[in-house]
Design a protein around this motif. Structure first.
Motif, PDB file in Angstrom:
ATOM      1  N   ALA A 198      38.941  43.677  45.183  1.00 40.68           N
ATOM      2  CA  ALA A 198      40.039  44.262  44.133  1.00 40.68           C
ATOM      3  C   ALA A 198      41.085  43.225  43.944  1.00 40.68           C
ATOM      4  CB  ALA A 198      40.416  45.412  44.830  1.00 40.68           C
ATOM      5  N   CYS A 199      41.858  43.525  42.933  1.00 43.66           N
ATOM      6  CA  CYS A 199      42.950  42.679  42.485  1.00 43.66           C
ATOM      7  C   CYS A 199      44.069  43.520  42.610  1.00 43.66           C
ATOM      8  CB  CYS A 199      42.659  42.264  41.231  1.00 43.66           C
ATOM      9  SG  CYS A 199      41.019  41.201  40.931  1.00 43.66           S
ATOM     10  N   GLY A 200      45.545  42.733  42.439  1.00 46.13           N
ATOM     11  CA  GLY A 200      46.621  43.318  42.445  1.00 46.13           C
ATOM     12  C   GLY A 200      46.838  44.041  41.225  1.00 46.13           C
ATOM     13  N   GLY A 201      45.942  44.057  40.126  1.00 49.44           N
ATOM     14  CA  GLY A 201      46.315  44.759  39.135  1.00 49.44           C
ATOM     15  C   GLY A 201      44.876  44.409  38.091  1.00 49.44           C
ATOM     16  N   LEU A 202      44.846  44.730  37.010  1.00 46.70           N
ATOM     17  CA  LEU A 202      43.552  44.476  36.327  1.00 46.70           C
ATOM     18  C   LEU A 202      43.969  43.801  34.779  1.00 46.70           C
ATOM     19  CD1 LEU A 202      40.524  44.711  35.596  1.00 46.70           C
ATOM     20  CD2 LEU A 202      40.889  47.016  35.155  1.00 46.70           C
ATOM     21  N   CYS A 203      43.636  42.569  34.944  1.00 46.58           N
ATOM     22  CA  CYS A 203      43.787  41.800  33.739  1.00 46.58           C
ATOM     23  C   CYS A 203      42.939  42.043  32.474  1.00 46.58           C
ATOM     24  CB  CYS A 203      43.533  40.286  33.846  1.00 46.58           C
ATOM     25  SG  CYS A 203      44.368  39.760  35.475  1.00 46.58           S
ATOM     26  N   SER A 204      43.394  42.613  31.480  1.00 45.67           N
ATOM     27  CA  SER A 204      42.665  43.207  30.052  1.00 45.67           C
ATOM     28  C   SER A 204      41.546  42.293  29.866  1.00 45.67           C
ATOM     29  CB  SER A 204      43.689  43.260  29.163  1.00 45.67           C
ATOM     30  OG  SER A 204      44.271  42.180  28.495  1.00 45.67           O
ATOM     31  N   SER A 205      41.572  41.015  29.843  1.00 45.89           N
ATOM     32  CA  SER A 205      40.657  39.850  29.346  1.00 45.89           C
ATOM     33  C   SER A 205      39.627  39.798  30.471  1.00 45.89           C
ATOM     34  CB  SER A 205      41.063  38.741  29.037  1.00 45.89           C
ATOM     35  OG  SER A 205      42.120  38.124  29.685  1.00 45.89           O
ATOM     36  N   CYS A 206      39.657  40.363  31.632  1.00 49.08           N
ATOM     37  CA  CYS A 206      38.821  39.949  33.004  1.00 49.08           C
ATOM     38  C   CYS A 206      37.313  40.219  32.566  1.00 49.08           C
ATOM     39  CB  CYS A 206      39.407  40.931  34.200  1.00 49.08           C
ATOM     40  SG  CYS A 206      38.192  40.310  35.571  1.00 49.08           S
ATOM     41  N   GLN A 207      36.841  39.142  32.998  1.00 52.41           N
ATOM     42  CA  GLN A 207      35.221  39.396  32.877  1.00 52.41           C
ATOM     43  C   GLN A 207      34.651  40.477  33.506  1.00 52.41           C
ATOM     44  OE1 GLN A 207      33.545  35.551  34.258  1.00 52.41           O
ATOM     45  NE2 GLN A 207      33.448  36.269  36.226  1.00 52.41           N
ATOM     46  N   ARG A 208      35.310  40.987  34.623  1.00 48.25           N
ATOM     47  CA  ARG A 208      34.955  42.104  35.470  1.00 48.25           C
ATOM     48  C   ARG A 208      35.073  43.323  34.667  1.00 48.25           C
ATOM     49  NH1 ARG A 208      36.602  42.186  41.018  1.00 48.25           N
ATOM     50  NH2 ARG A 208      38.300  43.282  40.468  1.00 48.25           N
ATOM     51  N   MET A 209      35.355  43.408  33.437  1.00 55.78           N
ATOM     52  CA  MET A 209      35.332  44.661  32.605  1.00 55.78           C
ATOM     53  C   MET A 209      33.639  45.121  32.744  1.00 55.78           C
ATOM     54  SD  MET A 209      38.010  46.077  31.743  1.00 55.78           S
ATOM     55  CE  MET A 209      39.815  45.690  31.525  1.00 55.78           C
ATOM     56  N   GLY A 251      37.297  36.746  44.890  1.00 57.33           N
ATOM     57  CA  GLY A 251      36.909  38.184  44.521  1.00 57.33           C
ATOM     58  C   GLY A 251      36.358  38.519  43.331  1.00 57.33           C
ATOM     59  N   GLY A 252      37.299  39.550  42.831  1.00 62.32           N
ATOM     60  CA  GLY A 252      38.636  39.858  42.831  1.00 62.32           C
ATOM     61  C   GLY A 252      39.530  39.021  43.269  1.00 62.32           C
ATOM     62  N   ASP A 253      40.270  39.310  44.284  1.00 64.56           N
ATOM     63  CA  ASP A 253      41.275  38.453  44.774  1.00 64.56           C
ATOM     64  C   ASP A 253      41.442  38.284  46.372  1.00 64.56           C
ATOM     65  OD1 ASP A 253      43.991  37.512  45.463  1.00 64.56           O
ATOM     66  OD2 ASP A 253      44.718  38.137  43.256  1.00 64.56           O
ATOM     67  N   THR A 307      43.309  33.201  43.880  1.00 63.10           N
ATOM     68  CA  THR A 307      44.097  34.539  44.024  1.00 63.10           C
ATOM     69  C   THR A 307      45.399  34.440  43.088  1.00 63.10           C
ATOM     70  OG1 THR A 307      45.692  35.653  45.358  1.00 63.10           O
ATOM     71  CG2 THR A 307      45.772  33.224  45.849  1.00 63.10           C
ATOM     72  N   ARG A 308      45.410  35.799  42.369  1.00 56.97           N
ATOM     73  CA  ARG A 308      46.540  35.985  41.655  1.00 56.97           C
ATOM     74  C   ARG A 308      47.621  36.495  42.208  1.00 56.97           C
ATOM     75  NH1 ARG A 308      48.620  36.517  36.125  1.00 56.97           N
ATOM     76  NH2 ARG A 308      48.965  38.555  35.542  1.00 56.97           N
ATOM     77  N   LEU A 309      47.437  37.122  43.361  1.00 57.33           N
ATOM     78  CA  LEU A 309      48.461  37.696  43.948  1.00 57.33           C
ATOM     79  C   LEU A 309      50.098  37.171  43.932  1.00 57.33           C
ATOM     80  CD1 LEU A 309      47.069  39.926  46.989  1.00 57.33           C
ATOM     81  CD2 LEU A 309      47.617  40.544  44.352  1.00 57.33           C
ATOM     82  N   VAL A 346      51.261  36.027  42.027  1.00 57.53           N
ATOM     83  CA  VAL A 346      51.699  36.281  40.623  1.00 57.53           C
ATOM     84  C   VAL A 346      51.926  37.944  40.339  1.00 57.53           C
ATOM     85  CG1 VAL A 346      51.648  36.163  38.025  1.00 57.53           C
ATOM     86  CG2 VAL A 346      50.542  34.306  39.621  1.00 57.53           C
ATOM     87  N   TYR A 347      50.918  38.500  40.688  1.00 53.74           N
ATOM     88  CA  TYR A 347      50.771  40.047  40.581  1.00 53.74           C
ATOM     89  C   TYR A 347      51.487  40.650  41.593  1.00 53.74           C
ATOM     90  CZ  TYR A 347      47.272  41.362  37.091  1.00 53.74           C
ATOM     91  OH  TYR A 347      46.637  41.667  36.200  1.00 53.74           O
ATOM     92  N   LEU A 348      51.632  40.191  42.976  1.00 52.36           N
ATOM     93  CA  LEU A 348      52.388  40.834  43.868  1.00 52.36           C
ATOM     94  C   LEU A 348      52.854  39.868  44.869  1.00 52.36           C
ATOM     95  CD1 LEU A 348      53.077  43.489  45.089  1.00 52.36           C
ATOM     96  CD2 LEU A 348      50.678  43.667  45.698  1.00 52.36           C
ATOM     97  N   THR A 379      45.965  29.661  41.835  1.00 52.01           N
ATOM     98  CA  THR A 379      46.426  30.823  41.376  1.00 52.01           C
ATOM     99  C   THR A 379      46.279  30.896  39.688  1.00 52.01           C
ATOM    100  OG1 THR A 379      48.289  32.381  41.660  1.00 52.01           O
ATOM    101  CG2 THR A 379      49.082  30.146  41.315  1.00 52.01           C
ATOM    102  N   HIS A 380      46.779  32.049  39.146  1.00 51.81           N
ATOM    103  CA  HIS A 380      46.509  32.327  37.901  1.00 51.81           C
ATOM    104  C   HIS A 380      47.948  32.797  37.240  1.00 51.81           C
ATOM    105  CE1 HIS A 380      43.879  35.270  35.653  1.00 51.81           C
ATOM    106  NE2 HIS A 380      44.765  34.566  34.716  1.00 51.81           N
ATOM    107  N   PHE A 381      48.803  31.806  36.968  1.00 53.50           N
ATOM    108  CA  PHE A 381      49.679  32.390  35.961  1.00 53.50           C
ATOM    109  C   PHE A 381      49.663  32.192  34.551  1.00 53.50           C
ATOM    110  CE2 PHE A 381      52.175  31.050  39.830  1.00 53.50           C
ATOM    111  CZ  PHE A 381      53.284  31.900  39.717  1.00 53.50           C
TER     112      PHE A 381
HETATM  113  S1  SF4 Z   1      42.925  38.473  38.717  1.00 53.96           S
HETATM  114 FE1  SF4 Z   1      41.235  37.654  38.035  1.00 53.96          FE
HETATM  115  S2  SF4 Z   1      39.582  38.826  38.828  1.00 53.96           S
HETATM  116 FE2  SF4 Z   1      41.600  40.024  39.167  1.00 53.96          FE
HETATM  117  S3  SF4 Z   1      41.611  41.484  37.167  1.00 53.96           S
HETATM  118 FE3  SF4 Z   1      42.832  39.281  36.841  1.00 53.96          FE
HETATM  119  S4  SF4 Z   1      41.156  38.029  35.905  1.00 53.96           S
HETATM  120 FE4  SF4 Z   1      40.080  39.728  37.070  1.00 53.96          FE
END
Ligand code: SF4
Length: 728
Positions: free
Chosen positions: A350-361, A406-408, A454-456, A458-460, A491-493
């Motif tokens: 899982a992730c700390g949020g769901l990014c709208s452009s995530c390929q996991r859609m 992951g996810g994250d 990890t994007r945490l 940033v997200y959390l 990470t992913h800012f």
């Molecule tokens: S953090 Fe990465 S894997 Fe998680 S929802 Fe965002 S883009 Fe998708």
């Protein structure tokens, strides 16, 4: 009548007629060819001989056009007019070719721009849209030398950067404090009223408001709290945002909910959104906002989204799209010889949020992924599986780099992370032991690099506790002893506004643990505005983070809203990022960064000062190509009647690939948005389209060289050349 014949009969609209008139009046040679040709073949012959005459006198363009695999050095020799000459010839070479357009659910797209113009001139048909004619007008202006490449000055780029304050700006910190208080007050009210219930987070009856406030402020520091109360429905998000979302946005969010798109925004991240738009940062938070608020197109496409990443389709025992045999369905992804991604069976999915452009859609469509965090606790089979995955790395002759994601990756519990790291140490030790008995030339690659995705932070950022930092620190000191020398957090800012005091503290903890923090930016339409990405690079550098990749948005029509065309990615690279370009004379200094990770901020600052750079452009702008990997080596070889460009991509010849690459051929990408539409969207985002002059001209890309800092260390022994786990 075939579909193509039907399209030929479609009349062009009034705006297209007007643009056609401009095209013809500006280009008498072209008009003459068109008027004197009886059919499209004669047009093509006429235009080809006209353009080829021009090409003959231009050495660099001639070479580039005819070479199979030109290099970055060849690319840098091209002049602005050369782009247009090469593009027109490429259009002619690929005229009439058909491509399945996955943006239109597999409909066939045909590129034949000269034919479309001929039909428009002679019959008023062909159905070409204004976006098509706009692109053609600019192409011929570039050919005539009238559309200039206007490289902005350093001062201009810095002026653009000033539009985007960072989250460390005291005025922004003040706004966020207001946001946090508002969210906390709503939460207290809902807990008091019993509208939200929690066994873990609750008040005793005798607590007064001040005590409750103090308590929630304490909870706020605990990442579990934010996941626990993450908002999963649009009405509550709107309430938390003081009912500031407009009815159109709310309708989209409700439709998304009805379509089954999960919604998951944690309270910390929600507090980053402006409710009261500050005069000094109008529109500055759009990149964050559109990361969590879905677009109409995504909702319409959900259910029909096609997977982008071919190599992610795995059947154990059978080669994936890149030829690799993998040990399990969902845990290992591999594209290159040296590295494989590992995804644990845990909360890390899982992730700390769901990014709208995530390929996991794509995966959310089938319900394979969700935000049911309880169900992601690893079961008793996980230790056995982990051992099997490690065996894969241990026996492979080429794998030397493990990327846990992951996810994250940081969504996994400390215990899971610790167990994984222990297993990696054992595996790395196993490789070393094995090598002792293997002769030179037959030795296997030992593990040299470990990464977490990890994007945490940033997200959390509350997730990066001292305990987690200590686990990482302890692992590093033990891993160094067995030859692992590179420790990276990817990470992913996406916005300078995401760099808050909490995020800064998280990064500081990771750096103090001896890990290098790098960033992967996704170049969404909001992030693609002039100055936005360069400002992000600068503020990240300030806190010791190194940019690693700037990614074009992947996917098809579902990501149309967030997509910025590759022309803009190249323009950003050559007009804005170039201000932070590191000259080769500084490569030895930057290479040293990895041996002193704890002083990353100081080392970055010293080099910036010495080389007089506002930031260090250590990242590469790329697109992650299905089956092929990261590259920005492309040429625009076609255009649809909507003006959407057709790009032919080649692999990045500066890095190692699976040998399958030589059989794969080039990859065709049809963009989901024309440049014309993109510029209209920028206007809606408050931009002045004039600032993007020259954008149409970027029709060629060539992948940048990787910074030496990101190279693998050399082995002191001779490696086995045999590639295992591969079947082509
Ligand atoms: S953090 Fe990465 S894997 Fe998680 S929802 Fe965002 S883009 Fe998708």
């Amino acid at each position: 009548m075939t579909e193509i014949e039907k399209l030929d009969k479609i009349a062009i609209n009034v705006e297209s007629h007007k643009l056609l008139k401009i095209l013809l009046s500006e280009n008498p040679v072209l008009e003459e060819i068109l008027r004197n040709s009886k059919n499209e073949t004669e047009v093509v012959i006429g235009v080809r001989s006209w353009i080829e005459k021009t090409l003959k006198d231009r050495k660099a363009a001639f070479k580039f056009y005819h070479m199979k695999h030109p290099t970055r050095e060849h690319f840098e020799q091209l002049e602005w007019r050369d782009y247009a000459i090469i593009r027109i010839l490429d259009y002619i070479d690929h005229a009439g070719k058909e491509y399945p357009d996955l943006n239109l659910r597999g409909e066939i797209a045909v590129s034949n721009p000269l034919r479309l113009i001929w039909l428009a001139v002679n019959k008023g048909t062909g159905g070409a849209k204004p976006g098509f004619f706009r692109d053609m007008i600019e192409l011929f202006r570039q050919l005539r030398g009238e559309m200039e490449q206007q490289l902005p000055s350093k001062e201009q780029v810095e002026e653009w950067m000033e539009r985007y304050p960072s989250g460390l700006d005291p005025r922004i910190i003040q706004l966020r404090a207001e946001n946090k208080l508002r969210i906390i007050n709503i939460l207290i009210k809902k807990l008091d009223q019993g509208k939200i219930e929690s066994r873990k987070y609750r008040f005793s009856p005798e607590e007064n408001y001040e005590e409750k406030l103090r308590k929630v402020n304490e909870w706020w520091e605990d990442y579990h709290f934010h996941l626990h109360f993450a908002v999963r429905d649009p009405d509550l998000v709107n309430e938390m945002l003081d009912f500031s979302l407009d009815p159109d946005t709310m309708k989209i969010l409700k439709d998304a909910e009805a379509a089954g798109i999960p919604f998951f925004v944690n309270l910390y991240y929600l507090s980053l959104l402006h409710v009261r738009v500050p005069y000094f940062a109008i529109g500055a938070d759009l990149a964050i906002r559109y990361y969590i608020l879905y677009s109409k197109k995504l909702v319409e496409e959900f259910g029909s989204i096609v997977a982008w990443e071919k190599e992610d389709k795995v059947e154990p025992g059978k080669p994936n799209a890149a030829g690799w045999i993998l040990p399990s369905h969902n845990n290992i992804h591999r594209r290159y010889p040296e590295v494989a991604i590992m995804i644990p069976d845990s909360m890390g999915r899982a992730c700390g949020g769901l990014c709208s452009s995530c390929q996991r859609m794509y995966d959310f469509q089938s319900g394979r992924l969700n935000f049911n965090l309880q169900s992601l606790v690893p079961d008793e089979k996980w230790p056995d599986k982990l051992a099997r995955l490690m065996e894969y790395y241990e026996k492979d002759t080429q794998l030397r780099d493990i990327l846990i994601t992951g996810g994250d990756a940081f969504m996994s519990s400390d215990r899971t992370i610790k167990n994984i790291l222990e297993a990696i140490l054992k595996m790395a030790q196993g490789k070393k032991e094995r090598n002792k008995s293997l002769p030179e030339g037959k030795k296997i690659a030992e593990i040299v690099r470990i990464r977490f995705g990890t994007r945490l932070p940033v997200y959390l950022p509350q997730r990066v506790t001292l305990k987690l930092a200590n686990i990482l620190k302890d692992f590093r000191s033990r891993a160094l002893e067995i030859g692992i020398s590179q420790f990276l957090i990817q990470t992913h800012f996406v916005s300078p506004l995401e760099l808050t005091p909490a995020a800064q503290q998280a990064i500081q903890r990771l750096i103090s643990a001896g890990w290098i923090v790098t960033n992967q930016l996704v170049f969404t339409s909001a992030a693609s505005r002039r100055g936005h990405s360069v400002k992000l690079r600068q503020v990240l550098n300030d806190v010791g983070v190194l940019p690693y990749y700037t990614f074009t948005v992947k996917g098809y029509m579902e990501n149309n809203f967030g997509f910025a065309p590759n022309a803009r990615v190249v323009q950003e690279q050559l007009e804005e990022k170039v201000v932070g370009k590191i000259e080769e004379e500084h490569y030895p200094a930057i290479k040293e960064f990895s041996s002193d990770p704890k002083h990353m901020s100081e080392n970055i600052e010293a080099l910036r000062r010495f080389a007089d750079l506002p930031f260090l452009a250590t990242d590469r702008n790329v697109l992650n190509l299905p089956g092929v990997g990261k590259s920005l080596t492309f040429r625009v070889i076609g255009i649809t009647r909507y003006g959407r460009r057709i790009l032919e991509f080649d692999y990045d010849e500066t890095r190692n690939h699976s040998p399958i690459i030589h059989k794969m051929g080039k990859v065709i990408i049809i963009e989901s948005k024309s440049i014309h539409e993109y510029l209209s969207q920028l206007k809606e985002l408050g931009e002045d389209a004039k600032e993007y002059n020259g954008l149409f001209g970027y029709s060629i890309g060539q992948t940048e060289h990787r910074m030496p800092l990101y190279d693998y260390p050399e082995y002191e022994y001779k490696l086995d050349k045999e590639i295992t786990n591969l079947e082509i």
